[in-house]
Design an enzyme around this catalytic site. Structure first.
Site, PDB file in Angstrom:
ATOM      1  N   SER A  77       3.737  -6.842   2.104  1.00 33.14           N
ATOM      2  CA  SER A  77       2.309  -6.281   2.627  1.00 33.14           C
ATOM      3  C   SER A  77       1.164  -6.832   1.853  1.00 33.14           C
ATOM      4  O   SER A  77       1.033  -8.125   1.811  1.00 33.14           O
ATOM      5  CB  SER A  77       2.621  -4.826   2.886  1.00 33.14           C
ATOM      6  OG  SER A  77       1.726  -4.495   3.993  1.00 33.14           O
ATOM      7  N   GLN A  78       0.409  -5.675   1.471  1.00 30.00           N
ATOM      8  CA  GLN A  78      -0.802  -6.252   1.072  1.00 30.00           C
ATOM      9  C   GLN A  78      -0.614  -6.967  -0.618  1.00 30.00           C
ATOM     10  O   GLN A  78      -1.436  -7.983  -0.696  1.00 30.00           O
ATOM     11  CB  GLN A  78      -1.857  -5.105   0.739  1.00 30.00           C
ATOM     12  CG  GLN A  78      -1.300  -4.085  -0.271  1.00 30.00           C
ATOM     13  CD  GLN A  78      -2.266  -2.802  -0.526  1.00 30.00           C
ATOM     14  OE1 GLN A  78      -3.174  -2.649   0.244  1.00 30.00           O
ATOM     15  NE2 GLN A  78      -2.391  -2.255  -1.704  1.00 30.00           N
ATOM     16  N   MET A 101       0.952  -1.130   0.082  1.00 25.71           N
ATOM     17  CA  MET A 101      -0.036   0.131   0.148  1.00 25.71           C
ATOM     18  C   MET A 101       0.820   1.264   0.110  1.00 25.71           C
ATOM     19  O   MET A 101       2.039   1.381   0.768  1.00 25.71           O
ATOM     20  CB  MET A 101      -0.912  -0.013   1.104  1.00 25.71           C
ATOM     21  CG  MET A 101      -1.777   1.266   1.390  1.00 25.71           C
ATOM     22  SD  MET A 101      -2.951   1.154   2.871  1.00 25.71           S
ATOM     23  CE  MET A 101      -1.799   1.138   4.225  1.00 25.71           C
ATOM     24  N   ASP A 152       6.055  -5.585  14.298  1.00 21.68           N
ATOM     25  CA  ASP A 152       5.329  -5.051  13.513  1.00 21.68           C
ATOM     26  C   ASP A 152       4.213  -4.116  14.008  1.00 21.68           C
ATOM     27  O   ASP A 152       3.581  -4.662  15.149  1.00 21.68           O
ATOM     28  CB  ASP A 152       4.669  -5.993  12.539  1.00 21.68           C
ATOM     29  CG  ASP A 152       4.195  -5.540  11.365  1.00 21.68           C
ATOM     30  OD1 ASP A 152       3.571  -4.492  11.177  1.00 21.68           O
ATOM     31  OD2 ASP A 152       4.119  -6.232  10.177  1.00 21.68           O
ATOM     32  N   HIS A 201       7.200  -3.315  10.479  1.00 21.51           N
ATOM     33  CA  HIS A 201       6.796  -3.871   8.931  1.00 21.51           C
ATOM     34  C   HIS A 201       7.794  -3.499   7.996  1.00 21.51           C
ATOM     35  O   HIS A 201       8.154  -2.294   7.692  1.00 21.51           O
ATOM     36  CB  HIS A 201       5.483  -3.199   8.869  1.00 21.51           C
ATOM     37  CG  HIS A 201       4.869  -3.663   7.905  1.00 21.51           C
ATOM     38  ND1 HIS A 201       4.225  -4.929   8.098  1.00 21.51           N
ATOM     39  CD2 HIS A 201       4.369  -3.174   6.732  1.00 21.51           C
ATOM     40  CE1 HIS A 201       3.496  -5.183   6.918  1.00 21.51           C
ATOM     41  NE2 HIS A 201       3.706  -4.045   5.924  1.00 21.51           N
TER      42      HIS A 201
END
Length: 308
Positions: A117-118, A43, A235, A291
């Protein structure tokens, strides 16, 4: 990854930031030719930022000479790519990527995939929905496989976008207009309202077999040689962090979590993860950082072997 590059990966996220079987792939590919790699960013990031995905691409090319690395660009420009990570329907994004991969001649004998991530759950959807060309190994970095219930540490240069996203999610994450046009809503998982999530989530509930069993999803995912999930021990972006290994909050509250093995998804083997686990196709790695924060040395030691 160098500290500066690692920090930029974290910063980008904080700004709001396929198939023959593996066996047939092994026999058909020239053994001297490296397996190509496909990358999908997270993102607020883009395909080619030199401090994030661009750095990863060059690092892989450096460690594996002659390798072909495709960093996915969702849109016609870098700006569109970044904006689409917020506002383009995820199902449309996955369909677009499947089309890109099917037409890329360099990928037709199989490829490895890395999702950040996403981008992790999005590439898993590619593996489940688009078996040709073949995805050999899937590696997800901080992927939210059971979704998220919050967007902590989202502010930054794009804080106005994050504030708007939070407002929309609070108004109704599962309303049709928000589901159709807000990426983060499509993997929003409300443990206080599991029935609403199962019935209204247009992306995550589908690829996680929440409304029924799509046998092709299960069969396709099980064809992976390895499914590697990287969890970040400190995270502060993903809520809950357990989602990175398919865990999540127990229904009805948002404090206690369950593990993958305790989940219905695993116990009923709705996605084939239990069967994959038994034959050691699942790998659970931990990176000691926030993260997407890891060193170049960690990446070379722990990830590059899966790409060779």
């Amino acid at each position: 990854m160098a500290p500066l590059a690692a920090g930029c990966l974290l910063l980008l996220f904080s700004f709001c930031s396929v198939r023959r079987t593996a066996a047939s792939w092994n026999t058909s590919r020239n053994l001297t030719e490296p397996t190509p790699v496909v990358i999908w960013h997270g993102m607020g990031d883009s395909c080619c930022n030199p401090l994030s995905m661009g750095f990863i691409k060059k690092l892989v090319e450096q460690e594996i000479p002659r390798i072909y690395v495709l960093s996915l660009e969702i849109g016609n420009t870098i700006t569109e790519d970044m904006e689409n990570s917020f506002f383009m329907n995820v199902n449309d994004q996955v369909a677009l990527v499947c089309n890109i991969l099917s037409k890329d001649k360099k990928l037709q004998d199989g490829y490895n995939a890395m999702g950040f991530s996403q981008g992790g759950q999005f590439l898993r959807a590619v593996a489940q929905r688009c078996p040709s060309p073949a995805m050999v190994n899937l590696i997800t970095f901080g992927g939210q496989h059971q979704g998220v219930y919050g967007l902590p540490h989202c502010p930054g240069v794009s804080s106005h976008i994050c504030n708007w996203i939070r407002k929309m999610l609070n108004l109704g994450a599962y309303s049709s207009p928000i589901q159709e046009h807000l990426v983060q809503a499509e993997y929003w998982h409300d443990p206080l309202n599991e029935d609403l999530y199962r019935n209204k989530s247009i992306f995550l509930a589908d690829i996680n077999q929440e409304r029924g069993i799509n046998e092709s999803y299960k069969e396709n995912l099980m064809k992976l040689k390895k499914f590697v999930m990287v969890k970040f021990s400190s995270d502060t972006m993903v809520d809950p962090v357990d989602s990175e290994w398919f865990g999540f909050y127990k229904a009805g509250q948002a404090k206690e979590t369950y593990t993958l093995k305790e989940s219905v998804l695993y116990q009923e083997d709705r996605l084939g993860l239990k069967a994959m686990d038994k034959v050691k196709k699942l790998e659970f790695l931990t990176a000691n950082g926030d993260h997407l924060q890891f060193s170049e040395e960690w990446f070379i030691k722990n990830i590059v072997p899966y790409l060779k």
